[in-house]
Design a protein around this motif. Structure first.
Motif, PDB file in Angstrom:
ATOM      1  N   ARG A  41      80.927  -6.052  -0.021  1.00  8.67           N
ATOM      2  CA  ARG A  41      81.351  -4.714   0.378  1.00  8.67           C
ATOM      3  C   ARG A  41      82.232  -4.762   1.633  1.00  8.67           C
ATOM      4  NH1 ARG A  41      76.790  -2.585   0.174  1.00  8.67           N
ATOM      5  NH2 ARG A  41      76.225  -2.857   2.367  1.00  8.67           N
ATOM      6  N   ASP A  42      81.825  -5.630   2.581  1.00  9.32           N
ATOM      7  CA  ASP A  42      82.639  -5.762   3.793  1.00  9.32           C
ATOM      8  C   ASP A  42      84.022  -6.344   3.483  1.00  9.32           C
ATOM      9  OD1 ASP A  42      80.535  -4.750   5.163  1.00  9.32           O
ATOM     10  OD2 ASP A  42      79.792  -6.697   5.869  1.00  9.32           O
ATOM     11  N   GLU A  43      84.014  -7.404   2.655  1.00 10.50           N
ATOM     12  CA  GLU A  43      85.291  -8.013   2.292  1.00 10.50           C
ATOM     13  C   GLU A  43      86.154  -7.047   1.503  1.00 10.50           C
ATOM     14  OE1 GLU A  43      84.585 -11.617   0.247  1.00 10.50           O
ATOM     15  OE2 GLU A  43      83.767 -12.681   1.986  1.00 10.50           O
ATOM     16  N   ARG A  44      85.465  -6.305   0.662  1.00  7.22           N
ATOM     17  CA  ARG A  44      86.229  -5.337  -0.146  1.00  7.22           C
ATOM     18  C   ARG A  44      86.832  -4.260   0.747  1.00  7.22           C
ATOM     19  NH1 ARG A  44      89.290  -3.323  -2.882  1.00  7.22           N
ATOM     20  NH2 ARG A  44      89.053  -2.248  -4.842  1.00  7.22           N
ATOM     21  N   SER A  45      86.055  -3.820   1.726  1.00  9.87           N
ATOM     22  CA  SER A  45      86.573  -2.807   2.647  1.00  9.87           C
ATOM     23  C   SER A  45      87.754  -3.362   3.452  1.00  9.87           C
ATOM     24  CB  SER A  45      85.451  -2.338   3.570  1.00  9.87           C
ATOM     25  OG  SER A  45      85.947  -1.434   4.531  1.00  9.87           O
ATOM     26  N   GLN A  46      87.552  -4.630   3.917  1.00  7.26           N
ATOM     27  CA  GLN A  46      88.635  -5.257   4.663  1.00  7.26           C
ATOM     28  C   GLN A  46      89.859  -5.434   3.783  1.00  7.26           C
ATOM     29  OE1 GLN A  46      87.513  -8.957   6.375  1.00  7.26           O
ATOM     30  NE2 GLN A  46      89.498  -9.382   7.294  1.00  7.26           N
ATOM     31  N   GLN A  47      89.602  -5.821   2.547  1.00  3.57           N
ATOM     32  CA  GLN A  47      90.723  -6.023   1.621  1.00  3.57           C
ATOM     33  C   GLN A  47      91.445  -4.714   1.351  1.00  3.57           C
ATOM     34  OE1 GLN A  47      89.859  -7.289  -2.461  1.00  3.57           O
ATOM     35  NE2 GLN A  47      91.097  -9.091  -2.043  1.00  3.57           N
ATOM     36  N   ASN A  48      90.667  -3.642   1.214  1.00  9.51           N
ATOM     37  CA  ASN A  48      91.294  -2.332   1.007  1.00  9.51           C
ATOM     38  C   ASN A  48      92.180  -1.951   2.193  1.00  9.51           C
ATOM     39  OD1 ASN A  48      90.143  -2.018  -1.481  1.00  9.51           O
ATOM     40  ND2 ASN A  48      88.463  -0.713  -0.774  1.00  9.51           N
ATOM     41  N   GLU A  49      91.666  -2.235   3.397  1.00  3.70           N
ATOM     42  CA  GLU A  49      92.468  -1.940   4.581  1.00  3.70           C
ATOM     43  C   GLU A  49      93.767  -2.748   4.583  1.00  3.70           C
ATOM     44  OE1 GLU A  49      92.102   0.313   6.826  1.00  3.70           O
ATOM     45  OE2 GLU A  49      90.209   1.070   5.969  1.00  3.70           O
ATOM     46  N   GLU A  50      93.634  -4.034   4.224  1.00  4.00           N
ATOM     47  CA  GLU A  50      94.822  -4.884   4.175  1.00  4.00           C
ATOM     48  C   GLU A  50      95.793  -4.405   3.119  1.00  4.00           C
ATOM     49  OE1 GLU A  50      93.334  -8.761   3.575  1.00  4.00           O
ATOM     50  OE2 GLU A  50      92.581  -9.026   5.624  1.00  4.00           O
ATOM     51  N   MET A  51      95.242  -4.016   1.970  1.00  3.96           N
ATOM     52  CA  MET A  51      96.128  -3.541   0.895  1.00  3.96           C
ATOM     53  C   MET A  51      96.832  -2.260   1.317  1.00  3.96           C
ATOM     54  SD  MET A  51      93.706  -4.290  -2.418  1.00  3.96           S
ATOM     55  CE  MET A  51      94.830  -3.455  -3.545  1.00  3.96           C
ATOM     56  N   LEU A  52      96.078  -1.373   2.005  1.00  2.00           N
ATOM     57  CA  LEU A  52      96.711  -0.134   2.467  1.00  2.00           C
ATOM     58  C   LEU A  52      97.801  -0.436   3.499  1.00  2.00           C
ATOM     59  CD1 LEU A  52      93.663   2.280   2.811  1.00  2.00           C
ATOM     60  CD2 LEU A  52      95.589   2.544   1.248  1.00  2.00           C
ATOM     61  N   ALA A  53      97.491  -1.400   4.384  1.00  2.00           N
ATOM     62  CA  ALA A  53      98.514  -1.786   5.371  1.00  2.00           C
ATOM     63  C   ALA A  53      99.751  -2.353   4.680  1.00  2.00           C
ATOM     64  CB  ALA A  53      97.937  -2.801   6.354  1.00  2.00           C
ATOM     65  N   LEU A  54      99.475  -3.179   3.667  1.00  2.00           N
ATOM     66  CA  LEU A  54     100.590  -3.753   2.913  1.00  2.00           C
ATOM     67  C   LEU A  54     101.393  -2.670   2.214  1.00  2.00           C
ATOM     68  CD1 LEU A  54     102.110  -6.210   1.793  1.00  2.00           C
ATOM     69  CD2 LEU A  54     100.361  -6.368  -0.019  1.00  2.00           C
ATOM     70  N   ALA A  55     100.658  -1.715   1.624  1.00  2.00           N
ATOM     71  CA  ALA A  55     101.379  -0.625   0.936  1.00  2.00           C
ATOM     72  C   ALA A  55     102.172   0.192   1.933  1.00  2.00           C
ATOM     73  CB  ALA A  55     100.360   0.244   0.196  1.00  2.00           C
ATOM     74  N   ARG A  56     101.609   0.456   3.114  1.00  2.00           N
ATOM     75  CA  ARG A  56     102.363   1.206   4.119  1.00  2.00           C
ATOM     76  C   ARG A  56     103.620   0.434   4.543  1.00  2.00           C
ATOM     77  NH1 ARG A  56      97.045   1.721   6.487  1.00  2.00           N
ATOM     78  NH2 ARG A  56      96.103   3.735   5.938  1.00  2.00           N
ATOM     79  N   ASP A  57     103.414  -0.870   4.717  1.00  2.00           N
ATOM     80  CA  ASP A  57     104.569  -1.697   5.127  1.00  2.00           C
ATOM     81  C   ASP A  57     105.643  -1.678   4.053  1.00  2.00           C
ATOM     82  OD1 ASP A  57     105.789  -3.593   6.985  1.00  2.00           O
ATOM     83  OD2 ASP A  57     105.457  -5.048   5.380  1.00  2.00           O
ATOM     84  N   ILE A  58     105.187  -1.800   2.788  1.00  2.00           N
ATOM     85  CA  ILE A  58     106.166  -1.753   1.694  1.00  2.00           C
ATOM     86  C   ILE A  58     106.869  -0.395   1.694  1.00  2.00           C
ATOM     87  CG2 ILE A  58     106.386  -1.697  -0.822  1.00  2.00           C
ATOM     88  CD1 ILE A  58     104.169  -3.807  -0.944  1.00  2.00           C
ATOM     89  N   GLY A  59     106.106   0.651   1.945  1.00  2.00           N
ATOM     90  CA  GLY A  59     106.711   1.990   1.978  1.00  2.00           C
ATOM     91  C   GLY A  59     107.732   2.103   3.098  1.00  2.00           C
TER      92      GLY A  59
END
Length: 915
Positions: A41-59
């Motif tokens: 759950r922690d890794e998944r949460s961290q991964q979600n944060e990273e993915m959101l950061a990546l998506a923001r960066d891509i945006g």
């Protein structure tokens, strides 16, 4: 009360220990699983944060790429160089310059008098597309860039995205730059992110149409995204959800919608990339747990075998204990099992002791129950309130109640006169000493009554006093007593009182006269011509005639007088309290003569009889019963001599009989002096085997002077003249001498001798018998002393004492002529008797008289109940023998076997029988 064990599933030790091991491992497994889940759950949460950061960066990258043309256009426009004329920008050459710098087709829009017009980088007038003009107008109005949706370029046919960028001059939008960018260019931007293998990056326009993709862009660009994803994007600016890619791969997806361009950047990671590491860890954990479980289970198996072995080793001892055998304890590995084994051994020892005690108690209870339930007598157990606690089978049968009914009843329901206070008194007395048996009357269920003799014993059981009651049914005994009393006082053929009863009544009348009552009279009635009836027509017809005579005589006598039959065809009438009235006896005599004058029809014949009647008065003509009878008899004989059929008073001139009596007296004295008395012996036979077991000594007067006389004639004379004692002594001596001689010669016969009432009443009877035994040498057991009921009835206690002394010498005692006297069963129970002799008057009428058979049956039953030997006198026919033998009479004598014989004749008879 024994209860069946509840049915349940039993588990072996191995299963329990396995469960224990698994229970110990379970917290570790659950903890590890929870730890992995938390980590995931922690890794998944961290991964979600990273993915959101990546998506923001891509945006942001896309936004920059889409809007950088605006910056470039500003740098190229004249306004930006400080000139106010923007004609150069709004010209084909200006548009081409912007397009050449930007690298994409460009259209420059401005507002003219004719509206919004645009020139492409090729210098052509841009088509007036309504949507384009609407977007351009929005830019002019708001001064904000507008990024269009994915569209197809009409010239090249490519899918492009058009960015409408404002070019401001003095804060006012003067131109709008429309830059067309192919979706491939946007996809290239996503590819350049170098995402991990399998990851997905995509760009969606405002409508959710794919504007760029890091893989398979040429295939899926321009296609709408999944409906689930478009719905989520429309609902919020950024977020995460599970989706399925166009290739059908499940992804964890995050999206971010740009507030500047309105485009949405999407990043997706395949489920397998997320779950894979967790699965690997779980596999490692499962492998570790499997190893631990295996080790634990192996250890549990080893331990369970050891424990189970120790427990199973106790099965054989426990089984032996359950079967009542001594247990053999094996070696065990567990201390607890050893302790259980020791407990089993101790329990075995205790159970052996208890089993022995229980078996003893059970044997006693079984015996008690067997004897109680099969007892011929009733048995009851009562408490102090009279409740019936126990009743045996015989009690239920006799009283007519079922066992359950009796157990619900009280004593007062069957013993109606008894009251609770009486029962309490019986309890109290029984606690002090054993109570003597007493009689009560029980009421049966059908209302009938049972006389019982009760033996009561109290005992204390668990603090409660109970009474054991043994009610013995004495109804038959009462019947026998009544029958015996009746038989003792009555003639079995006619039902009239017998000689004994007549003598008792006459003696009582004499006693009353001595006490002051008036005197009376005695009528002696003898039938005339009766013997021919017997001789010609038989005893059965003769008995019927006698019965008819008895009925006629009874009708002639009033209730104050006693009519009795004293012999075969002899009757007496005792009339007490007459005083000087001589007419009444004569009136009775005449009535009898008149009654006998009529013919008697009986047994098919017509008998013509008459009666001879002698009358004596008391006390004038005798102060004893025998004297009065003798006087009346003398008067009767006088009537017979005078022609019969009349009556006469006794008178002194009737001296013929006196002369006869005197003559007999003289002959008796002479016989005693010169040894002229003789003994004849009648055999006594065992009815079952036919063996002769003894003889009865009978005296005869054989002096050669006149004809021999039997005891029936001379014994009354001997008693009246006082010679009966020396005669009796001689008879005993001679009988004992003869028995000893026979014993020496091989004739083992017991000898019975009669003791007259006078002999019995004389003091010292036991001493005289002792002297007789010593003088003769006879074995005491071979001597039988016979006494009559009249000898003992006057003083029963004294008679019992005398006979007890005689019996103590070893001599046997018989009660002679039983049934003709007036004794009672109470007398029989206290006298030390060995034998009863049934009088011949009953035996001779067995074949013809029901009353005689009833008396005999009663006497036999009585003898059996008192354990007395029974001798039947007067057996003359085989039918009488069969009847007596069938009913258990042991001994008999009579003419059927032999008449009384002289010693030599008896020896000859014995020899013939033995041969």
């Amino acid at each position: 009360m024994f209860r069946m064990p509840s049915i349940r599933r039993e588990l072996p030790v191995a299963h329990l220990l396995t469960g224990l091991v698994l229970a110990c491992l379970l917290p570790g497994v659950l903890g590890s699983a929870l730890f992995l889940l938390s980590e995931y759950r922690d890794e998944r949460s961290q991964q979600n944060e990273e993915m959101l950061a990546l998506a923001r960066d891509i945006g942001r990258t896309v936004d920059t790429h889409l809007l950088h043309a605006q910056t470039l256009a500003r740098s190229l426009s004249p306004v930006s160089r400080g000139t106010s004329d923007d004609t150069d920008l709004f010209s084909p050459q200006g548009a081409r310059s912007v397009a050449s710098v930007f690298g994409n087709p460009v259209v420059v829009y401005r507002i003219t008098a004719n509206g919004i017009t645009g020139i492409s980088s090729r210098g052509e007038q841009a088509p007036a597309d309504p949507l384009e003009l609407q977007a351009v107008g929005s830019v002019f109005a708001t001064g904000k860039a507008v990024i269009g949706n994915v569209a197809t370029d009409a010239t090249t046919g490519e899918r492009v995205v058009v960015a409408h960028l404002p070019i401001a001059n003095d804060g006012k939008t003067g131109h709008v730059l429309g830059v067309s960018m192919p979706t491939a260019e946007l996809s290239a931007l996503l590819v350049q992110r170098h995402l991990p293998q399998g990851w997905l990056a995509a760009l969606l326009d405002h409508r959710g149409i794919i504007a760029g993709r890091n893989r398979a862009a040429d295939r899926y660009a321009g296609q709408p995204a999944m409906e689930k994803l478009r719905t989520a994007i429309a609902a919020q600016q950024e977020g995460e959800l599970d989706t399925v890619t166009k290739e059908g791969v499940p992804n964890f997806t995050v999206f971010v919608r740009s507030p500047r361009t309105g485009y949405t950047a999407i990043v997706g990671i395949p489920h397998a990339d997320v779950v894979g590491p967790l699965t690997t860890r779980l596999l490692y954990l499962a492998a570790a747990l499997a190893c631990l479980s295996t080790l634990g289970l192996l250890l549990a198996r080893a331990m369970s075998r050891r424990i189970a072995g120790s427990m199973q080793a106790l099965i054989a001892p426990a089984t032996a204990l359950g079967q009542g055998m001594p247990p053999a304890m094996p070696a065990v590995h567990l201390r607890e099992a050893a302790e259980v084994g020791a407990a089993i051994e101790r329990a075995a020892a205790l159970l052996c002791q208890r089993d022995a005690a229980l078996r003893a108690q059970q044997d006693e209870l079984q015996q008690f129950k067997f004897f109680s339930e099969h007892a011929n007598e009733m048995l009851l157990l009562l408490d102090e309130d009279g409740r019936i606690r126990y009743a045996n089978r015989r009690a239920s049968e006799r009283l007519g109640y079922s066992n359950a009914e009796l157990l619900s009843m009280t004593l007062f329901q069957i013993d109606l006169p008894t009251r609770p206070q009486q029962l309490h008194q019986v309890f109290a007395e029984s606690r002090q000493a054993q109570m003597r048996p007493f009689e009560r009357v029980y009421t049966c269920k059908d209302g009938s009554q049972v006389p019982v003799e009760i033996t009561a014993t109290v005992l204390e059981v668990k603090g409660e006093w109970l009474m054991h009651v043994a009610p013995r049914d004495i109804g038959e005994r009462h019947q026998v007593e009544r029958a015996v009393r009746w038989a003792a006082a009555h003639d079995g053929l006619t039902g009239l009182p017998n000689r004994a009863r007549a003598l008792a009544v006459l003696e009582q009348a004499l006693d009353d006269q001595r006490a002051g009552a008036p005197g009376g009279a005695l009528l002696f009635v003898d039938l005339d011509r009766f013997k021919p009836v017997n001789d010609q027509h038989g005893h059965e017809v003769g008995d019927r005639v006698l019965q008819a005579v008895a009925q006629r005589l009874y009708a002639c006598v009033d209730q104050r007088a006693l009519l009795a039959r004293v012999g075969g065809d002899e009757f007496v009438v005792v009339m007490p309290c007459l005083g000087d009235d001589l007419e009444q006896p004569e009136a009775v005599a005449r009535a009898i003569l008149d009654a006998m004058a009529l013919p008697i029809e009986a047994g098919g014949i017509e008998a013509a009889l008459s009666a001879s009647i002698g009358i004596s008065r008391f006390p004038e003509q005798g102060d004893t019963a025998n004297l009065l009878i003798h006087a009346a008899d003398m008067a009767m004989l006088q009537v017979k001599k005078n022609g019969r059929g009349g009556f006469a008073w006794y008178a002194p001139h009737m001296d013929e009989q006196a002369q006869f009596t005197l003559g007999v007296e003289r002959r008796l004295q002479h016989a005693l002096d010169h040894g002229c008395l003789r003994l004849h012996y009648q055999p006594i036979v065992d009815l079952a085997s036919g063996t002769t077991v003894g003889v009865e000594a009978l005296v005869r007067l054989e002096d050669g002077i006149e004809p021999a006389i039997g005891p029936a004639t001379f014994v009354p004379i001997a008693e009246s003249c006082g010679l009966v004692l020396p005669i009796g002594s001689w008879v005993k001596r001679e009988a004992c001498r003869q028995q000893v001689a026979w014993q020496a010669a091989g004739l083992a016969l017991s000898v019975s001798v009669n003791v007259s009432p006078l002999q019995f009443s004389r003091a010292g009877l036991a001493q005289r018998v002792r002297d007789l035994i010593a003088a003769s040498g006879i074995e005491p057991r071979q001597l039988v002393i016979e006494v009559t009921e009249t000898a003992i009835i006057k003083d029963l206690a004294e008679a019992a004492a005398i006979l007890g002394e005689v019996k103590a010498l070893g001599v046997r005692i018989a009660l002679d002529d039983f049934g003709t006297g007036y004794s009672s069963l109470g007398a029989l129970s206290v006298l030390p008797l060995d034998k009863l002799k049934i009088d011949q008057s009953f035996v001779r009428r067995i074949e013809t008289d029901h009353a005689s058979r009833a008396v005999i049956d009663a006497v036999i039953a009585l003898a059996h109940s008192l354990n007395l030997e029974l001798v039947a006198e007067g057996i003359e026919t085989e039918a009488a023998l069969d009847y007596l033998r069938a009913r258990g009479c042991q001994l008999g004598q009579g003419y059927y076997f032999s008449r009384p014989l002289a010693p030599a004749a008896l020896e000859e008879w014995w020899g013939r029988k033995a041969a």
